[in-house]
Scaffold this active site. Structure first.
Site, short mmCIF file in Angstrom:
data_model
loop_
_atom_site.label_atom_id
_atom_site.label_comp_id
_atom_site.label_asym_id
_atom_site.label_seq_id
_atom_site.Cartn_x
_atom_site.Cartn_y
_atom_site.Cartn_z
N HIS A 100 31.90 32.69 42.57
CA HIS A 100 32.56 33.61 43.49
C HIS A 100 31.58 34.49 44.30
O HIS A 100 31.57 34.47 45.53
CB HIS A 100 33.50 34.56 42.72
CG HIS A 100 34.48 33.89 41.83
ND1 HIS A 100 35.62 33.27 42.29
CD2 HIS A 100 34.52 33.74 40.47
CE1 HIS A 100 36.31 32.79 41.26
NE2 HIS A 100 35.66 33.06 40.16
C1 BDR Z 1 35.55 38.07 40.35
O1 BDR Z 1 35.87 38.62 39.07
C2 BDR Z 1 34.69 38.76 38.30
O2 BDR Z 1 34.92 38.31 36.98
C3 BDR Z 1 33.62 37.98 38.99
O3 BDR Z 1 32.36 38.61 38.82
C4 BDR Z 1 34.06 37.97 40.44
O4 BDR Z 1 33.54 39.09 41.13
C5 BDR Z 1 36.29 36.75 40.50
O5 BDR Z 1 37.68 36.95 40.42
#
Ligand code: BDR
Ligand code: CA
Length: 316
Positions: free
Chosen positions: A241
């Protein structure tokens, strides 16, 4: 991107495996001048993510101050994600201990200082809950003119990942996300639309491990850990992500980017924290976000591998 002047950048996040990989990537981008790293509670408690941020700074040999931010969202109780990121928030490989003192400034004070001192507009890259950035805008609206763009990982125009409607970073602090969405600033949003296509498969991170430098080996082991939970959910690789919020700023040509008006659901029985896009202009509102909705996955992976290759000869 301007070839002569570097872009001043603040990295704000909750490391977190993908935050950490985003920061590895950001540290290799010659156009960036990283002015500060600020932490926010999210993937784990503020103490844990701040310790992780300081260890990442040591690993990368960065001479950049880390400032501790908000320990809870503006309104909600804190939600954390140990199922994804482990008890430390960054479980997996051993990391060097912090080699710099933690800043005496809070994240908000640090952001204020960077903005006031900068001649160029500053880009803020937010890869956690948007609490610190919202608190900054609420406390110092006069500094908005010093912000060039806020690039966020958060939301999902078509689905959530923590509830059916909401993605984790927005669900943690919907009021903060709302504050930013209504700030009038240039905003870029990497939601699940793109990040669930930014899949790094085991064979991809084996390319990273094979680089055989200390940072690449750590990155490969972060993927190993991150994959444990992703695999249990049925994914064949890791949704990477947070690096999207960095990469889409620097190489927009490998992404599919559309302008939409997006609002944040603050109430709603099922949809608190949902990011609602006005696809056909029915609300009459002008677009407030550049929404990153797709990418060339192979080029994304190649850029990550290149970034990790730049640590050849590094000492741990
Ligand atoms: C987001 O949630 C976190 O667990 C990750 O770092 C990312 O920023 C994804 O939904
Ligand atoms: Ca994150």
């Amino acid at each position: 991107m301007n070839q002569n002047k570097k872009i001043p950048v603040i990295l704000d996040g909750d490391p977190g495996h993908d935050d950490a990989i985003a920061w590895v990537l950001a540290s290799t981008i010659p156009d960036f001048d990283i002015k500060a790293i600020t932490t926010v509670a999210g993937n784990q408690t503020l103490e844990k993510v701040t310790y992780n941020a300081r260890r990442i700074v040591s690993l990368l040999h960065l001479d950049i101050e880390v400032a501790k931010g908000r320990n809870r969202p503006l309104v909600s109780d804190l939600i954390i994600a140990p199922n994804f990121h482990g008890e430390t928030g960054l479980d997996g490989p051993r990391l060097p201990e912090p080699d710099h003192e933690l800043s005496k400034l809070s994240a908000i004070e640090m952001m204020e200082k960077v903005l006031r001192e900068s001649e160029e507009k500053v880009t803020i890259i937010s890869t956690g809950a948007q609490t610190n950035v919202a608190a900054l805008l609420l406390a110092h609206p006069e500094l908005k003119e010093k912000i060039g763009r806020i690039s966020t990982m958060g939301g999902g125009l078509r689905n959530g990942n923590w509830t059916a409607g909401a993605e984790f970073n927005i669900l943690v602090d919907p009021e903060a996300a709302y504050t930013i969405a209504h700030s009038g600033l240039p905003l870029q949003m990497c939601g699940l639309d793109v990040t669930e296509q930014a899949i790094v498969y085991p064979e991809d991170w084996e390319r990273i491990r094979a680089l055989n430098n200390p940072v690449a080996k750590v990155v490969a082991e972060w993927f190993d850990f991150f994959f444990i939970h992703m695999k249990s959910l049925g994914w064949k690789g890791c949704c990477t992500h947070d690096p999207c919020a960095v990469m889409s700023l620097v190489w927009p040509e490998i992404f599919d980017i559309r302008d939409y008006y997006v609002d944040i659901e603050l109430s709603g029985r099922y949809c608190r924290g949902a990011t609602v896009a006005d696809y056909n202009g029915s609300s009459g509102n002008k677009p407030n976000f550049r929404c990153v909705v797709g990418l060339d996955r192979q080029k994304f992976v190649d850029k990550l591998v290149e970034a990790c290759a730049s640590f050849e000869g590094w000492e741990f």
